[in-house]
Design an enzyme around this catalytic site. Structure first.
Site, PDB file in Angstrom:
ATOM      1  N   HIS A   1       0.829  -1.167   0.092  1.00  0.00           N
ATOM      2  CA  HIS A   1      -0.011  -0.049  -0.084  1.00  0.00           C
ATOM      3  C   HIS A   1       0.946   1.236   0.112  1.00  0.00           C
ATOM      4  CE1 HIS A   1      -3.485  -2.900   1.235  1.00  0.00           C
ATOM      5  NE2 HIS A   1      -2.281  -3.377   1.990  1.00  0.00           N
TER       6      HIS A   1
ATOM      7  N   LYS B   1      17.147  21.446 -10.919  1.00  0.00           N
ATOM      8  CA  LYS B   1      16.566  20.450 -11.180  1.00  0.00           C
ATOM      9  C   LYS B   1      17.498  19.432 -11.869  1.00  0.00           C
ATOM     10  CE  LYS B   1      12.800  19.437 -10.623  1.00  0.00           C
ATOM     11  NZ  LYS B   1      11.456  19.829 -11.348  1.00  0.00           N
TER      12      LYS B   1
ATOM     13  N   GLU C   1      10.720   8.151 -16.745  1.00  0.00           N
ATOM     14  CA  GLU C   1       9.109   8.544 -17.104  1.00  0.00           C
ATOM     15  C   GLU C   1       8.978   8.088 -18.361  1.00  0.00           C
ATOM     16  OE1 GLU C   1       8.563  12.776 -14.678  1.00  0.00           O
ATOM     17  OE2 GLU C   1      10.606  12.873 -15.863  1.00  0.00           O
TER      18      GLU C   1
ATOM     19  N   SER D   1      16.288  21.233 -15.970  1.00  0.00           N
ATOM     20  CA  SER D   1      15.042  22.026 -16.182  1.00  0.00           C
ATOM     21  C   SER D   1      15.541  23.443 -16.973  1.00  0.00           C
ATOM     22  CB  SER D   1      14.207  22.362 -14.919  1.00  0.00           C
ATOM     23  OG  SER D   1      13.380  23.422 -15.044  1.00  0.00           O
TER      24      SER D   1
END
Ligand code: ARG
Length: 483
Positions: A162, A289, A296, A283
């Site tokens: 979970h 970043k 992804e 970024s």
């Protein structure tokens, strides 16, 4: 020299096809990818023609030689074939080039065969070759996961259920979970190759060749197990395409789960893994970043690959026997998904190799949050308490600890005895991190000795896979360059 007709089927027609329709219905734009398969299958067909006395030995050799030259001529620029103005499809393209090279003899090749059997054969050959190539790179990825698992040694991390911390496991145990998934994906690809490995050549357009061809000759030549058993089935089913795309979907799903976990573990909140800079992006807006674009994208690829399986499922539904032009629509999703899967498998092995796990942070995450509560309850079970009661007692002790901001192992014996008289001094040794790991001493469990044994056993299975599908041959290197 006789000019071949502009179309393979123009004899019966009074008017030429409408140019818009004609462009639209042609498959040469994408089926150029089958050039190698088409040449192989054509050579096998020529052998059957020779055996049936339609071609002389010399004619068959001239055809075979010319076909090899065609494949060679385009080996470095296969995509150019897609711009051919005259060819309707790859079968027509090869016939045109052959006729240019050897004249009327080239037209003889299309005796006793139909494009319906040709495309069914080419696609089987294509998928078999892709499966082998994917198995090479899948093997490489699995190998890198195993290297990481060995490097991790006895490093620990929390296992989650979970997405809440559950119990500690060895990092190697977690990595081996992915190895299992991927080994099943490998066996699905192998399985796929077994079922598609029957040769449609000689099936004709629908009812079987009209010449007495010995179909076993082509089957043998192309390394198929045997000729297909039924001409209508052979020319019209694409279940093998769908099976392959479904196997790729599962592979992509597994890759997406790994990608998702790495994405999460690379957040400041988890901090379990350092993203390798060479596989990350920055970024343009936020200077600080380092983004996990690779994982992804891997997560995102499932959409396209499953989309391909979905398209093929829908177009096969309700198709009457036998060949229908709808079947041409299987090709683009097939080619696209194959390429996506291959590219993904090219990038995942070096990425996995470059990952560095923050084992200090992973261990710290195991030391708080009562990850030893199951082990503590098991301790009471060994003292003769039914598990349900043990669960209750440890639950009470956990609540007590939460109020005091401590862990089970920090309690004194007196404090523990409020929850049960069975607690003794050996409790503290039973709830250390190592004891918590080692009490999972079953096949497939995370006890250290079990994981050490699993690493050895898994390595053997991975070696067996690599022995079958590696090392990378020149065809794979060529695909690498094209991808
Ligand atoms: N381009 C076609 C395909 O991909 C080849 C078979 C064509 N057969 C036919 N009867 N039109 O399915």
């Amino acid at each position: 020299m006789t000019e071949p007709p502009a179309k393979m089927w123009s004899g019966r027609f009074r008017s030429a096809p409408h140019p818009i329709f004609d462009q639209w219905q042609k498959s040469i734009r994408f089926d150029w990818q089958l050039i190698d398969e088409e040449v192989l299958a054509s050579k096998a067909h020529a052998l059957m023609l020779e055996d049936a006395g339609i071609l002389t030995h010399d004619e068959r050799e001239r055809i075979g030689h010319a076909l090899d030259i065609i494949a060679d001529n385009y080996s470095e620029r296969q995509a150019d074939i897609g711009n051919d103005r005259q060819a309707e499809d790859i079968h027509h393209f090869v016939e045109l080039r052959l006729t240019e090279a050897i004249g009327e003899l080239g037209l003889k090749l299309h005796t006793g065969r139909s494009r319906n059997e040709q495309i069914a054969t080419d696609l089987r050959l294509y998928i078999e070759f892709r499966c082998r190539m994917l198995l090479v790179y899948l093997g490489k990825w699995i190998e890198q996961l195993l290297v990481q698992a060995k490097t991790a040694g006895d490093a620990v991390m929390p296992a989650y259920t979970h997405l809440q911390r559950a119990e500690p496991v060895l990092v190697a145990h977690w990595l081996l979970a992915y190895v299992e998934m991927l080994l099943r994906d490998a066996s699905r690809l192998e399985d796929c190759m077994k079922r598609l490995n029957f040769c449609p050549l000689g099936s004709g357009a629908v009812a079987g060749a009209t010449l007495a061809l010995d179909r076993t000759i082509a089957a043998r030549e192309l390394h198929f197990t045997a000729p297909t058993a039924n001409s209508m089935d052979a020319t019209s089913d694409r279940d093998f395409v769908l099976e392959y795309l479904n196997a790729l979907t599962l592979l992509a799903l597994h890759a997406s789960r790994f990608a998702e976990e790495i994405t999460l573990f690379a957040t400041a909140e988890f901090g379990f893994v350092d993203l390798p800079e060479e596989f990350s992006t920055g970024s343009s807006a936020m200077p600080q970043k380092k983004n996990p674009d690779l994982t992804e994208l891997v997560r995102g690829k499932v959409g396209r690959i499953h989309g391909a399986a979905e398209s093929v499922t829908l177009l096969l539904k309700g198709l009457p026997l036998a060949y229908n032009k709808d079947l041409q629509e299987t090709q683009e999703p097939l080619f696209a998904a194959s390429m996506e899967a291959l590219k993904m498998l090219l990038v995942l092995p070096p990425f996995t190799r470059a990952l560095t796990f923050r084992t200090d942070r992973m261990r710290a995450a195991c030391e708080t949050g009562f990850l030893n509560a199951m082990a503590a309850a098991t301790y009471l079970v060994h003292k003769g308490i039914p598990f349900r009661k043990a669960h209750e007692k440890i639950g009470n002790a956990v609540r007590y600890c939460i109020e005091r901001g401590c862990e089970l192992g920090d309690l004194s014996l007196e404090e523990l005895r409020q929850f049960g008289s069975e607690f003794d001094t050996d409790f503290f040794a039973a709830v250390t991190l190592e004891a918590t790991l080692d009490c999972h001493d079953v096949i497939g469990g995370t006890a250290r000795s079990r994981v050490h044994a699993a690493l050895v056993e898994t390595q053997q299975r991975v070696d067996a896979l690599a022995a079958k599908y590696g090392p990378v041959g020149h065809e794979q290197e060529a695909a690498h360059a094209r991808a």
